[in-house]
Design a protein around this motif. Structure first.
Motif, PDB file in Angstrom:
ATOM      1  N   SER A 477       0.853  -1.185   0.000  1.00 50.41           N
ATOM      2  CA  SER A 477       0.000   0.000   0.000  1.00 50.41           C
ATOM      3  C   SER A 477       0.886   1.231   0.000  1.00 50.41           C
ATOM      4  CB  SER A 477      -0.895   0.022   1.237  1.00 50.41           C
ATOM      5  OG  SER A 477      -1.882  -0.967   1.127  1.00 50.41           O
ATOM      6  N   GLU A 481      -0.963   9.154   4.129  1.00 52.38           N
ATOM      7  CA  GLU A 481      -2.081   9.218   5.066  1.00 52.38           C
ATOM      8  C   GLU A 481      -2.418   7.872   5.692  1.00 52.38           C
ATOM      9  OE1 GLU A 481      -2.130   8.862   1.904  1.00 52.38           O
ATOM     10  OE2 GLU A 481      -4.032   8.219   1.063  1.00 52.38           O
ATOM     11  N   LEU A 482      -1.804   6.805   5.204  1.00 56.72           N
ATOM     12  CA  LEU A 482      -2.261   5.474   5.604  1.00 56.72           C
ATOM     13  C   LEU A 482      -1.660   5.020   6.932  1.00 56.72           C
ATOM     14  CD1 LEU A 482      -2.166   3.578   2.190  1.00 56.72           C
ATOM     15  CD2 LEU A 482      -4.092   4.760   3.284  1.00 56.72           C
ATOM     16  N   VAL A 493      -7.185   4.420   7.538  1.00 58.66           N
ATOM     17  CA  VAL A 493      -6.731   3.049   7.761  1.00 58.66           C
ATOM     18  C   VAL A 493      -6.504   2.361   6.406  1.00 58.66           C
ATOM     19  CG1 VAL A 493      -7.412   0.789   8.608  1.00 58.66           C
ATOM     20  CG2 VAL A 493      -7.805   2.816  10.012  1.00 58.66           C
ATOM     21  N   ASP A 494      -5.388   1.677   6.336  1.00 54.20           N
ATOM     22  CA  ASP A 494      -5.062   0.913   5.124  1.00 54.20           C
ATOM     23  C   ASP A 494      -6.035  -0.268   5.018  1.00 54.20           C
ATOM     24  OD1 ASP A 494      -4.026  -0.600   3.110  1.00 54.20           O
ATOM     25  OD2 ASP A 494      -2.143  -1.090   4.136  1.00 54.20           O
ATOM     26  N   ALA A 495      -7.007  -0.120   4.148  1.00 49.26           N
ATOM     27  CA  ALA A 495      -7.993  -1.198   3.962  1.00 49.26           C
ATOM     28  C   ALA A 495      -7.608  -2.085   2.780  1.00 49.26           C
ATOM     29  CB  ALA A 495      -9.380  -0.596   3.735  1.00 49.26           C
ATOM     30  N   ASN A 496      -6.846  -1.532   1.852  1.00 48.05           N
ATOM     31  CA  ASN A 496      -6.554  -2.294   0.631  1.00 48.05           C
ATOM     32  C   ASN A 496      -5.666  -3.501   0.882  1.00 48.05           C
ATOM     33  OD1 ASN A 496      -8.036  -0.472  -0.777  1.00 48.05           O
ATOM     34  ND2 ASN A 496      -6.289   0.601  -1.717  1.00 48.05           N
ATOM     35  N   GLY A 542      -2.821   2.661  -4.683  1.00 43.78           N
ATOM     36  CA  GLY A 542      -2.574   4.081  -4.410  1.00 43.78           C
ATOM     37  C   GLY A 542      -1.473   4.626  -5.295  1.00 43.78           C
ATOM     38  N   GLY A 543      -1.497   5.936  -5.457  1.00 45.57           N
ATOM     39  CA  GLY A 543      -0.423   6.614  -6.191  1.00 45.57           C
ATOM     40  C   GLY A 543      -0.331   6.244  -7.654  1.00 45.57           C
ATOM     41  N   GLY A 590      -6.094   3.715  -5.686  1.00 49.16           N
ATOM     42  CA  GLY A 590      -6.086   3.777  -4.224  1.00 49.16           C
ATOM     43  C   GLY A 590      -7.452   3.549  -3.614  1.00 49.16           C
ATOM     44  N   ASN A 591      -8.481   4.060  -4.239  1.00 50.37           N
ATOM     45  CA  ASN A 591      -9.813   3.889  -3.670  1.00 50.37           C
ATOM     46  C   ASN A 591     -10.137   2.414  -3.521  1.00 50.37           C
ATOM     47  OD1 ASN A 591     -11.069   6.446  -3.222  1.00 50.37           O
ATOM     48  ND2 ASN A 591     -10.839   6.773  -5.430  1.00 50.37           N
ATOM     49  N   PRO A 592     -10.516   1.995  -2.325  1.00 50.69           N
ATOM     50  CA  PRO A 592     -10.730   0.561  -2.108  1.00 50.69           C
ATOM     51  C   PRO A 592     -11.725  -0.070  -3.074  1.00 50.69           C
ATOM     52  CG  PRO A 592     -10.610   1.699  -0.013  1.00 50.69           C
ATOM     53  CD  PRO A 592     -10.582   2.759  -1.068  1.00 50.69           C
TER      54      PRO A 592
HETATM   55  P1  AMP Z   1      -4.427   7.712  -4.587  1.00 47.37           P
HETATM   56  O1  AMP Z   1      -4.652   6.763  -5.711  1.00 47.37           O
HETATM   57  O2  AMP Z   1      -3.145   7.434  -3.849  1.00 47.37           O
HETATM   58  O3  AMP Z   1      -4.557   9.142  -5.010  1.00 47.37           O
HETATM   59  O4  AMP Z   1      -5.574   7.429  -3.544  1.00 47.37           O
HETATM   60  C1  AMP Z   1      -6.939   7.660  -3.855  1.00 47.37           C
HETATM   61  C2  AMP Z   1      -7.792   7.565  -2.597  1.00 47.37           C
HETATM   62  O5  AMP Z   1      -7.714   6.254  -2.050  1.00 47.37           O
HETATM   63  C3  AMP Z   1      -7.299   8.475  -1.473  1.00 47.37           C
HETATM   64  O6  AMP Z   1      -8.454   8.975  -0.808  1.00 47.37           O
HETATM   65  C4  AMP Z   1      -6.529   7.568  -0.568  1.00 47.37           C
HETATM   66  O7  AMP Z   1      -6.497   7.995   0.772  1.00 47.37           O
HETATM   67  C5  AMP Z   1      -7.304   6.281  -0.699  1.00 47.37           C
HETATM   68  N1  AMP Z   1      -6.440   5.136  -0.456  1.00 47.37           N
HETATM   69  C6  AMP Z   1      -5.265   4.908  -1.047  1.00 47.37           C
HETATM   70  N2  AMP Z   1      -4.737   3.766  -0.591  1.00 47.37           N
HETATM   71  C7  AMP Z   1      -5.603   3.285   0.325  1.00 47.37           C
HETATM   72  C8  AMP Z   1      -5.603   2.143   1.168  1.00 47.37           C
HETATM   73  N3  AMP Z   1      -4.597   1.268   1.127  1.00 47.37           N
HETATM   74  N4  AMP Z   1      -6.642   1.929   1.989  1.00 47.37           N
HETATM   75  C9  AMP Z   1      -7.671   2.814   2.012  1.00 47.37           C
HETATM   76  N5  AMP Z   1      -7.728   3.900   1.248  1.00 47.37           N
HETATM   77  C10 AMP Z   1      -6.685   4.175   0.426  1.00 47.37           C
END
Ligand code: AMP
Ligand code: MG
Length: 695
Positions: A477, A481-482, A493-496, A542-543, A590-592
């Motif tokens: 992940s 913010e995680l 919370v890291d849900a992914n 994410g990212g 990133g979105n779960p």
């Molecule tokens: P990103 O693709 O990094 O821009 O993330 C898109 C959205 O998904 C953001 O709101 C992140 O906080 C959320 N997100 C990214 N990784 C995770 C994760 N492992 N668990 C929960 N939410 C996440």
């Protein structure tokens, strides 16, 4: 990869094909693309080989075709027989003179005739038949002829190899030469320049024939034998795999040997390379640019993205010998071929009384013999005609029994049994091999072994199967913010990672937890490096889009052969595919919700192929919609959905892709294709149940 697409290795046989049952020492053909194949005689084998060569020529496939008998005789033989030293003149001579029928052949006669070309007694000797042939001594020491060398040069280098003059006795090869060269001569005549014969010709034909000597791998074959295994089958299987596994350079080196009369054994002197090819298989690697999209491709439709992914990937794990007790869930890298029949012998299907059925009478009374037949406790002796024997389910039918009557249908005293007839012969019995016979392919390559398959493999005698090593899937992940679910501090919370880890475990792969990496290039690089060292494939989340903090994309773009796939898909859209130091990386959103949907749709079939299995399609059901909805044309949508009690599909109230509660609420996804615009209540929609994704 060798310069050959396929390696086929034939264990030839020189004897006759008599009697009703297939013999273990008949012909076995091993192949890099198939399980060992049984051929009951030379005629069948020749037919099969012709068809196989035809197929190779049609498909532009290069084949290395090995035979386990010498292609030439010691120096001087060809000249004496044909007035030229050309080995093919000997092949053609034998082709004209050898007669070969399943019931018998004239090899003793021809050997005796050949002996008459030379002064003294010999050089051919050994006679496995009943008839004596003048000029063909039964014993090697009775020979007096000494005009020809006893051994070919190659047999001086391989002292355990048998000389071609010996026609009978364990391990001898002379009969196979006499009975094999005519077949090779015909293949050469009929396929012309498509066939070249090593080492007499350079190995540049589309099909290259070569002499092999499976004893090169004796120790490995011995170690690979298990109860019930057929040695010749194991031998050709291993030797084909060995030649298929050596590097192209090594094989070219082996094939660089040339000889114009006696022939040579392919691989002799290179045993270490062949053994290494079998014991240290090199896992295949994907090309660095395998995920590249053609220039100009921007928003890729789901179906096209799926098709591209499917062609980009291939298995990345090596086949390994896998004992059955740890094989559940593993993917077969080779067919499982029965080395035992099921049932092994004819037996009783019920508890009752066994007898030989001869009578059509309406009531039958038979005296009972003493004793009984039970499973694992054979009846001692034969049951005389007109008698019956007590028999229990699973017991091998004693001699003299072909039919069993159910005990419930009988009146019995200690001395006799009576029942109503007539009873059909064979009733309540199971024939030997009625489930499957020796040599039958019971499980195909690519099958995922479930418990019933384990039972089948065990019954077929496969205590060990060739399965792909388990795929190791790294899960990472990314995001500043995680935090872990157990953390005290605030944060997302890291849900992914727990979600993806659970999917990996559920699908039977080996999880490699790569933790959480902050949005920092060095940290992400270190995590990916760890993944490349310890996993076969990496799932990150994410990212993955193009924002400032999207380090996964940035890093993969500069250092990892990234292709960002913008897929016309909701939820999802960006999916980054890259190779990081030779390891494929799936950069999930990133979105779960989006991460989950992309994993089910794209990662699941891809992981299966990487692991050696099939590309997996979801299960699709057509259900009436319990909702109404408008959507944008031109992109696919996969809303979370649930099948209602009355069989309709309802969707989650919110489509927000951060709403994890909706994922948990759902028991499937809808698949609304790019062409759909408006869905009305009752319209049929495509529902993909989670169960169809193996959940
Ligand atoms: P990103 O693709 O990094 O821009 O993330 C898109 C959205 O998904 C953001 O709101 C992140 O906080 C959320 N997100 C990214 N990784 C995770 C994760 N492992 N668990 C929960 N939410 C996440
Ligand atoms: Mg982020």
């Amino acid at each position: 990869m060798s310069a050959f697409d396929t390696v086929l290795m034939v264990d030839w046989s020189g004897g006759n094909d008599r009697g009703p049952t297939p013999k273990k020492d008949a012909i076995w053909i091993g192949g890099s693309d198939m399980a060992p194949l049984y051929q009951r005689n030379r005629h069948h084998a020749e037919t099969w080989l012709r068809a196989r060569i035809d197929r190779a020529l049609q498909q532009g496939e290069r084949v290395l075709l090995g035979f386990d008998f010498p292609f030439g005789y010691p120096k001087g033989f060809a000249q004496a027989l044909t007035k030229t030293s050309d080995p093919f003149a000997v092949w053609d001579w034998l082709e004209r003179r050898i007669e070969d029928l399943p019931e018998g052949n004239n090899r003793w006669e021809i050997a005796a005739e050949l002996n008459r070309l030379f002064p003294g007694v010999g050089p051919f000797w050994g006679n496995g038949g009943k008839t004596d042939w003048a000029d063909l001594p039964r014993k090697g020491r009775d020979r007096t002829s000494d005009t020809l060398p006893e051994r070919r040069s190659v047999e001086l280098a391989a002292p355990r190899a048998f000389p071609v003059w010996q026609l009978a006795g364990a391990g001898s090869v002379g009969s196979q030469v006499l009975m094999g060269l005519p077949v090779l001569a015909r293949l050469r005549r009929d396929f012309g320049a498509a066939i070249s014969v090593w080492p007499f010709q350079p190995p540049d034909g589309q099909v290259v024939l070569a002499e092999i000597w499976p004893s090169i791998l004796n120790d490995l074959v011995h170690a690979h034998m298990h109860p019930g295994a057929i040695r010749d089958a194991v031998q050709v299987d291993l030797i084909a795999a060995a030649f298929a596994g050596v590097s192209a350079d090594a094989l070219a080196e082996m094939l660089s040997h040339a000889d114009d009369e006696e022939g040579w054994i392919l691989g002799l002197g290179h045993e270490d390379l062949l053994i290494e090819a079998l014991t240290k298989p090199k896992p295949p690697v994907l090309a660095n640019d395998c995920f590249a999209l053609p220039p100009g491709v921007d928003w890729t439709p789901v179906a096209e993205a799926m098709a591209r992914l499917r062609t980009a990937i291939a298995p990345v794990v090596a086949p390994v010998a896998t004992p059955l007790d740890v094989a559940a869930g593993r993917i077969l890298a080779a067919d499982v071929v029965a080395t035992r029949a099921n049932p092994p012998a004819a037996n009783a299907a019920v508890d009752g009384y066994g007898f030989a059925q001869t009578s059509d009478a309406a009531e039958i009374t038979l005296p009972l013999v003493a004793g009984r037949a039970a499973a694992g406790q054979a009846f001692d002796g034969a049951v005389p005609a007109g008698h019956a024997v007590r028999i229990l389910t699973g017991a091998a039918l004693p001699q003299g029994v072909d039919t069993v009557v159910l005990e419930e249908d009988c009146a019995v005293t200690p001395l006799a049994v009576s029942f109503r007839g007539p009873i059909k012969r064979g009733s309540n019995t199971r024939a030997a091999g009625e489930d499957f016979a020796i040599g039958h392919t019971v499980l195909p390559r690519g099958a995922v072994l479930r418990s019933p398959d384990i039972a089948l493999a065990a019954a077929a005698g496969a205590g060990t199967v060739t399965a792909f090593a388990p795929l190791r899937v790294g899960v990472l992940s990314t995001g500043d913010e995680l935090v872990e679910a157990t953390a005290q501090d605030r944060g997302v919370v890291d849900a992914n990672r727990p979600m993806l880890s659970a999917l990996v475990a559920r699908w039977g792969y080996t999880l490699v937890d790569l933790g959480i990496a902050p949005d920092d290039p060095d940290a992400v690089r270190a995590a990916l490096d760890r993944g490349a060292d310890t996993a076969d494939v990496i799932l990150t989340s994410g990212g993955a889009s193009a924002g400032d903090e999207d380090h996964i994309s940035a890093l993969l773009r500069t250092e990892g052969h990234l292709t960002a796939w913008r897929i016309a898909l909701k939820p999802g859209r960006p999916l980054a595919m890259a190779m990081w130091r030779g390891t494929p990386v799936f950069g999930l959103p990133g979105n779960p919700v989006a991460a989950f949907v992309c994993t089910l749709l794209f990662a699941r079939p891809a992981l299966s192929v990487l692991a050696g299995g099939a590309w997996l399609e979801p299960l699709r059901l057509e259900l009436p919609a319990a909702f109404a909805k408008r959507k944008k044309a031109g992109r696919s949508e996969y809303p979370r959905a649930r099948q209602t009690a009355d069989g309709r599909a309802e969707v989650f109230t919110s489509e927000g892709s951060g709403r994890i509660s909706g994922l948990s609420w759902a028991n499937g996804l809808l698949e609304l294709g790019p062409e759909a615009r408006e869905i009305r209540q009752g319209d049929l929609v495509t529902f993909l149940p989670f169960a169809g994704f193996g959940l």
